[in-house]
Motif scaffolding. Structure first.
Motif, PDB file in Angstrom:
ATOM      1  N   GLU A  53      42.099  65.718  51.082  1.00 51.30           N
ATOM      2  CA  GLU A  53      42.557  64.552  50.334  1.00 51.30           C
ATOM      3  C   GLU A  53      44.081  64.468  50.286  1.00 51.30           C
ATOM      4  OE1 GLU A  53      40.298  63.855  46.738  1.00 51.30           O
ATOM      5  OE2 GLU A  53      42.126  63.335  45.664  1.00 51.30           O
ATOM      6  N   HIS A  63      40.387  69.043  47.852  1.00 51.22           N
ATOM      7  CA  HIS A  63      41.808  69.373  47.761  1.00 51.22           C
ATOM      8  C   HIS A  63      41.968  70.725  48.459  1.00 51.22           C
ATOM      9  CE1 HIS A  63      41.688  67.000  43.693  1.00 51.22           C
ATOM     10  NE2 HIS A  63      41.172  66.330  44.695  1.00 51.22           N
ATOM     11  N   HIS A  83      32.708  64.971  47.174  1.00 52.08           N
ATOM     12  CA  HIS A  83      33.994  65.582  46.799  1.00 52.08           C
ATOM     13  C   HIS A  83      33.731  67.027  46.409  1.00 52.08           C
ATOM     14  CE1 HIS A  83      37.686  66.473  44.729  1.00 52.08           C
ATOM     15  NE2 HIS A  83      38.157  65.255  44.847  1.00 52.08           N
ATOM     16  N   HIS A  94      40.399  56.531  48.378  1.00 52.75           N
ATOM     17  CA  HIS A  94      40.274  56.601  46.917  1.00 52.75           C
ATOM     18  C   HIS A  94      41.285  55.634  46.305  1.00 52.75           C
ATOM     19  CE1 HIS A  94      38.646  61.037  46.556  1.00 52.75           C
ATOM     20  NE2 HIS A  94      37.756  60.207  47.066  1.00 52.75           N
TER      21      HIS A  94
HETATM   22 ZN   LIG Z   1      40.206  64.419  44.541  1.00 50.61          ZN
END
Ligand SMILES: [Zn+2]
Length: 278
Positions: free
Chosen positions: A149, A110, A70, A217
């Motif tokens: 994401e 993101h 991430h 997720h």
């Molecule tokens: Zn995230």
């Protein structure tokens, strides 16, 4: 890595790991707990000593615990200043480089904030940067799945629709399906029927492989009208994770399920146990 089922793991090193700042120890803990995978969290910066990344690659291979990653939070491909966009691109590339050194095959991040701009304009800008990133990674000979994401806040780029279109337009892009964010963002998608709709849509729009090697997720979440408020443990949240796992199993989905509830490994284990039992 071949996989024909869902693999369960934590977003970062499990809480019960004695040396919590050591991801190599984290992978060992994942293995000892009977979990399957681990996500490297570069939330506050992409730095890792070479001996750590090579050690991670080795332990991950030896124990059969694949890794995902991430990227940092301060990425905004729609920043006001060009130099901030450029440094966001660099951060994504840096995350890809280190993830690749660790042997991770899928990385999420993101992508952008709308900054009150039209989502269409933001989409174009994100797409442009993703093409640049893809091109540069290919020149560096780095093969990694880039997974913007599905974000939880309505101020963030990353709706289901945007990610589907981005996946169609950029070869190495696929969505990171954060189902808890989808629920927080829309206030919908919390029943078997709705989960079924999403998975069917992914297959129809992106092809039969869309449900293979997924990057998912799941966490408990509480939300308001602006979307994502707070990550919670699953049993403190309304999020219908059991219905989701059941639907994923019915669709024969495979890939990584990364748990980012505060209790990390506890919920990851609970999900794995439930998934195995159905
Ligand atoms: Zn995230």
């Amino acid at each position: 890595m071949q996989m024909n089922r869902l693999l369960f793991g934590t977003a970062g090193v499990p809480n019960c790991t004695v040396k919590k700042n050591n991801p190599i120890e984290g992978v060992k803990t994942i293995h000892a707990l009977g979990l399957d995978c681990m996500q490297l969290e570069f939330a506050h910066g992409v730095r890792m000593k070479e001996e750590v990344s090579s050690g991670l690659r080795k332990i991950s291979y030896e124990l059969g615990i694949p890794l995902t990653s991430h990227g940092p939070y301060y990425i905004n491909l729609n920043a006001r200043e060009q130099d901030k966009i450029d440094s966001s691109v660099e951060r994504i590339i840096q995350t890809a480089k280190i993830s690749d050194l660790c042997g991770a095959e899928s990385m999420t991040f993101h992508a952008a904030f709308y900054m009150k701009d039209s989502p269409y304009d933001v989409f174009d800008l994100v797409e442009k940067s993703m093409n640049v990133i893809e091109e540069r990674l290919s020149r560096l000979d780095i093969e990694i799945e880039l997974r913007p994401e599905l974000t939880g806040k309505t101020s963030q780029f990353g709706s289901l629709e945007e990610l589907i279109t981005l996946t169609k337009n950029v070869t190495t892009c696929s969505p990171c399906m954060d189902f808890s964010h989808l629920y927080a963002r829309t206030g919908e998608y919390n029943t078997e029927e709705e989960f079924n709709q999403v998975l069917t849509r992914l297959k129809e729009e992106l092809g039969p492989n869309a449900l293979k090697k997924m990057h998912i997720h799941i966490s408990g979440i509480s939300s308001n009208s602006k979307g994502d408020l707070k990550h919670l443990n699953l049993n403190q949240s309304e999020f219908n994770w059991k219905a989701l796992l059941k639907t994923l199993k019915e669709h024969d989905a495979s890939g990584y399920v990364i748990c980012n509830s505060p209790n990390l490994e506890v919920d990851a284990k609970m999900m794995k146990d439930y998934y195995t039992s159905i």
